[in-house]
Design a protein around this motif. Structure first.
Motif, PDB file in Angstrom:
ATOM      1  N   PRO A  95      22.557   8.504  -3.757  1.00 18.71           N
ATOM      2  CA  PRO A  95      22.152   8.667  -2.627  1.00 18.71           C
ATOM      3  C   PRO A  95      21.226   8.016  -2.047  1.00 18.71           C
ATOM      4  O   PRO A  95      20.357   7.307  -3.067  1.00 18.71           O
ATOM      5  CB  PRO A  95      21.856  10.728  -2.911  1.00 18.71           C
ATOM      6  N   ILE A  96      20.846   7.716  -1.288  1.00 20.24           N
ATOM      7  CA  ILE A  96      20.190   7.000  -0.578  1.00 20.24           C
ATOM      8  C   ILE A  96      19.080   8.102   0.538  1.00 20.24           C
ATOM      9  O   ILE A  96      19.597   8.488   1.884  1.00 20.24           O
ATOM     10  CB  ILE A  96      20.711   5.562   0.756  1.00 20.24           C
ATOM     11  N   ILE A  97      18.256   7.915   0.630  1.00 21.22           N
ATOM     12  CA  ILE A  97      17.040   8.838   0.802  1.00 21.22           C
ATOM     13  C   ILE A  97      16.461   7.039   1.880  1.00 21.22           C
ATOM     14  O   ILE A  97      15.701   7.149   1.226  1.00 21.22           O
ATOM     15  CB  ILE A  97      16.071   9.723   0.647  1.00 21.22           C
ATOM     16  N   LEU A  98      16.446   8.234   3.368  1.00 21.19           N
ATOM     17  CA  LEU A  98      15.400   7.299   3.921  1.00 21.19           C
ATOM     18  C   LEU A  98      14.000   7.768   3.639  1.00 21.19           C
ATOM     19  O   LEU A  98      13.830   9.080   4.906  1.00 21.19           O
ATOM     20  CB  LEU A  98      16.177   6.300   5.451  1.00 21.19           C
ATOM     21  N   LEU A  99      13.281   6.761   3.982  1.00 17.93           N
ATOM     22  CA  LEU A  99      11.580   7.177   4.034  1.00 17.93           C
ATOM     23  C   LEU A  99      11.215   6.164   4.987  1.00 17.93           C
ATOM     24  O   LEU A  99      11.104   5.142   4.778  1.00 17.93           O
ATOM     25  CB  LEU A  99      10.917   6.558   2.620  1.00 17.93           C
ATOM     26  N   SER A 100      10.403   6.802   6.617  1.00 22.54           N
ATOM     27  CA  SER A 100      10.233   5.539   7.766  1.00 22.54           C
ATOM     28  C   SER A 100       9.197   6.367   8.097  1.00 22.54           C
ATOM     29  O   SER A 100       8.719   7.785   8.268  1.00 22.54           O
ATOM     30  CB  SER A 100      11.176   5.485   8.262  1.00 22.54           C
ATOM     31  N   SER A 101       7.850   5.770   8.567  1.00 18.95           N
ATOM     32  CA  SER A 101       7.199   6.123   9.538  1.00 18.95           C
ATOM     33  C   SER A 101       7.340   6.483  11.253  1.00 18.95           C
ATOM     34  O   SER A 101       6.425   7.927  11.406  1.00 18.95           O
ATOM     35  CB  SER A 101       5.888   5.536   9.945  1.00 18.95           C
TER      36      SER A 101
ATOM     37  N   ASP B 223       1.043  -1.246  -0.154  1.00 17.35           N
ATOM     38  CA  ASP B 223      -0.178  -0.272  -0.195  1.00 17.35           C
ATOM     39  C   ASP B 223       0.448   1.545  -0.054  1.00 17.35           C
ATOM     40  O   ASP B 223       0.746   2.090  -0.817  1.00 17.35           O
ATOM     41  CB  ASP B 223      -1.029   0.406   1.278  1.00 17.35           C
ATOM     42  N   GLN B 224       1.902   0.694   0.637  1.00 20.28           N
ATOM     43  CA  GLN B 224       3.317   2.028   0.944  1.00 20.28           C
ATOM     44  C   GLN B 224       3.364   2.494  -0.556  1.00 20.28           C
ATOM     45  O   GLN B 224       3.892   3.576  -0.645  1.00 20.28           O
ATOM     46  CB  GLN B 224       4.188   2.092   1.969  1.00 20.28           C
ATOM     47  N   TRP B 225       3.927   1.380  -1.303  1.00 21.38           N
ATOM     48  CA  TRP B 225       4.564   1.879  -2.804  1.00 21.38           C
ATOM     49  C   TRP B 225       3.323   1.896  -3.683  1.00 21.38           C
ATOM     50  O   TRP B 225       3.735   3.045  -3.876  1.00 21.38           O
ATOM     51  CB  TRP B 225       4.949  -0.144  -3.018  1.00 21.38           C
ATOM     52  N   ALA B 226       2.285   1.879  -3.781  1.00 19.48           N
ATOM     53  CA  ALA B 226       1.335   2.495  -4.172  1.00 19.48           C
ATOM     54  C   ALA B 226       1.123   3.882  -4.565  1.00 19.48           C
ATOM     55  O   ALA B 226       0.933   4.531  -5.120  1.00 19.48           O
ATOM     56  CB  ALA B 226      -0.513   1.910  -3.900  1.00 19.48           C
TER      57      ALA B 226
ATOM     58  N   TYR C  56      17.341  11.418   5.874  1.00 18.02           N
ATOM     59  CA  TYR C  56      16.466  11.165   6.599  1.00 18.02           C
ATOM     60  C   TYR C  56      14.779  11.682   6.589  1.00 18.02           C
ATOM     61  O   TYR C  56      14.777  12.574   6.779  1.00 18.02           O
ATOM     62  CB  TYR C  56      16.060  10.915   8.445  1.00 18.02           C
ATOM     63  N   ILE C  57      14.075  10.913   5.522  1.00 15.00           N
ATOM     64  CA  ILE C  57      12.169  12.276   5.241  1.00 15.00           C
ATOM     65  C   ILE C  57      11.329  10.836   6.025  1.00 15.00           C
ATOM     66  O   ILE C  57      11.158   9.921   5.727  1.00 15.00           O
ATOM     67  CB  ILE C  57      12.282  12.585   3.943  1.00 15.00           C
ATOM     68  N   ILE C  58      10.155  12.209   6.800  1.00 13.88           N
ATOM     69  CA  ILE C  58       9.030  11.056   8.275  1.00 13.88           C
ATOM     70  C   ILE C  58       8.179  11.053   6.753  1.00 13.88           C
ATOM     71  O   ILE C  58       7.993  11.988   6.205  1.00 13.88           O
ATOM     72  CB  ILE C  58       8.874  11.643   9.377  1.00 13.88           C
ATOM     73  N   LYS C  59       7.744  10.185   6.705  1.00 12.78           N
ATOM     74  CA  LYS C  59       6.869   9.307   5.587  1.00 12.78           C
ATOM     75  C   LYS C  59       5.480  10.207   5.752  1.00 12.78           C
ATOM     76  O   LYS C  59       4.862  10.695   6.399  1.00 12.78           O
ATOM     77  CB  LYS C  59       6.176   8.074   5.696  1.00 12.78           C
ATOM     78  N   PRO C  60       5.270  11.364   5.025  1.00 10.18           N
ATOM     79  CA  PRO C  60       3.906  11.980   5.008  1.00 10.18           C
ATOM     80  C   PRO C  60       3.094  11.215   5.379  1.00 10.18           C
ATOM     81  O   PRO C  60       2.582  10.095   5.044  1.00 10.18           O
ATOM     82  CB  PRO C  60       4.207  12.309   3.704  1.00 10.18           C
ATOM     83  N   THR C  61       2.128  11.816   5.834  1.00  8.51           N
ATOM     84  CA  THR C  61       0.622  11.441   6.332  1.00  8.51           C
ATOM     85  C   THR C  61      -0.218  11.210   5.300  1.00  8.51           C
ATOM     86  O   THR C  61      -1.817  10.727   5.017  1.00  8.51           O
ATOM     87  CB  THR C  61       0.256  11.460   7.609  1.00  8.51           C
TER      88      THR C  61
END
Lengths: 158, 158
Positions: free
Chosen positions: B100-106, B25-28, B124-129
């Protein structure tokens, strides 16, 4: 999201950006463009390796706020000097060793770009050639590192 | 500036972004937001460590284009798995090890952020909601990594 991780605008007052640049005219350009974009930030200028290391170790020793970003000129005036400084900063204790280091250089040489990444820069930006382009670059820098990305230990900067 | 160092729009066709994400679902969400922002790029999805490493080593072995950016989920499903993969990618030969490795995490956990930088992420990017916030984040990501920054070996991606 915790407020401590994202810098609210009110918390930025007094945050700094360290600019390591041996050319006074370039510094004047950078300062003006930073003031136009990172309005709440204080740009700190150091013209050589010795003062850069002194400033960063003072941050550790006497508890000065860490810079939020480091802008590093490569040719100081030789590129080997820039690379040596880069490696020195990366070898400092965390969180200083982890600060984003944005290399600013007039050089678009492929080896300069590749070897700078190999030695640990976060990003390489070819210096813009006019003031509006400087402002545009710094505006993007701000939107990325301040509004989009989370850095470690944000309480150290603000 | 050499054209080879900055990606002209025409050269982006066929460039890829590697997305390592175990949640379909996140991938979508990510795919849709990438298509809205990185229009000329092909997002490549791999759901686990094994396929990520396979894809990257195939890039080396059979001459596939390297991804321009790697977007990495941290919890795969444990954070230790994400960190292990991160270290594996960083230990691959250049230029793959330098991507470049961009970490996406909740997760907005301070330790997750700090330890991810210690192990070599670029940001590091906090996953948007919500979807508009995903698009906004990726738009900034694009303006920064494509329009402002120079990466090593750009001929490998385009």
């Amino acid at each position: 999201m915790h407020q401590s991780e994202k810098a609210g605008k009110g918390h930025r007052k007094g945050a700094t950006i360290l600019v390591i640049e041996d050319n006074k005219d370039q510094w004047a350009f950078i300062q003006r463009a930073l003031e136009a974009t990172f309005a709440d930030f204080k740009p700190i200028w150091v013209p050589n390796v010795q003062q850069a290391i002194e400033y960063l170790t003072d941050c550790q020793k006497i508890g000065l706020r860490l810079p939020y970003l480091i802008l590093l000129d490569l040719y100081l005036p030789e590129r080997e000097v820039g690379w040596q400084l880069l490696e020195q900063i990366r070898s400092l204790d965390d969180p200083i060793g982890q600060l984003p280091i944005i290399l600013l250089s007039s050089s678009d040489d492929k080896d300069d770009i590749t070897h700078s990444y190999e030695r640990g820069i976060t990003s390489y930006i070819i210096k813009p050639t006019n003031y509006p382009a400087w402002v545009e670059s710094f505006q993007t820098l701000k939107e990325y590192w301040l509004d989009t990305v989370s850095l470690p230990g944000s309480s150290s900067y603000f």
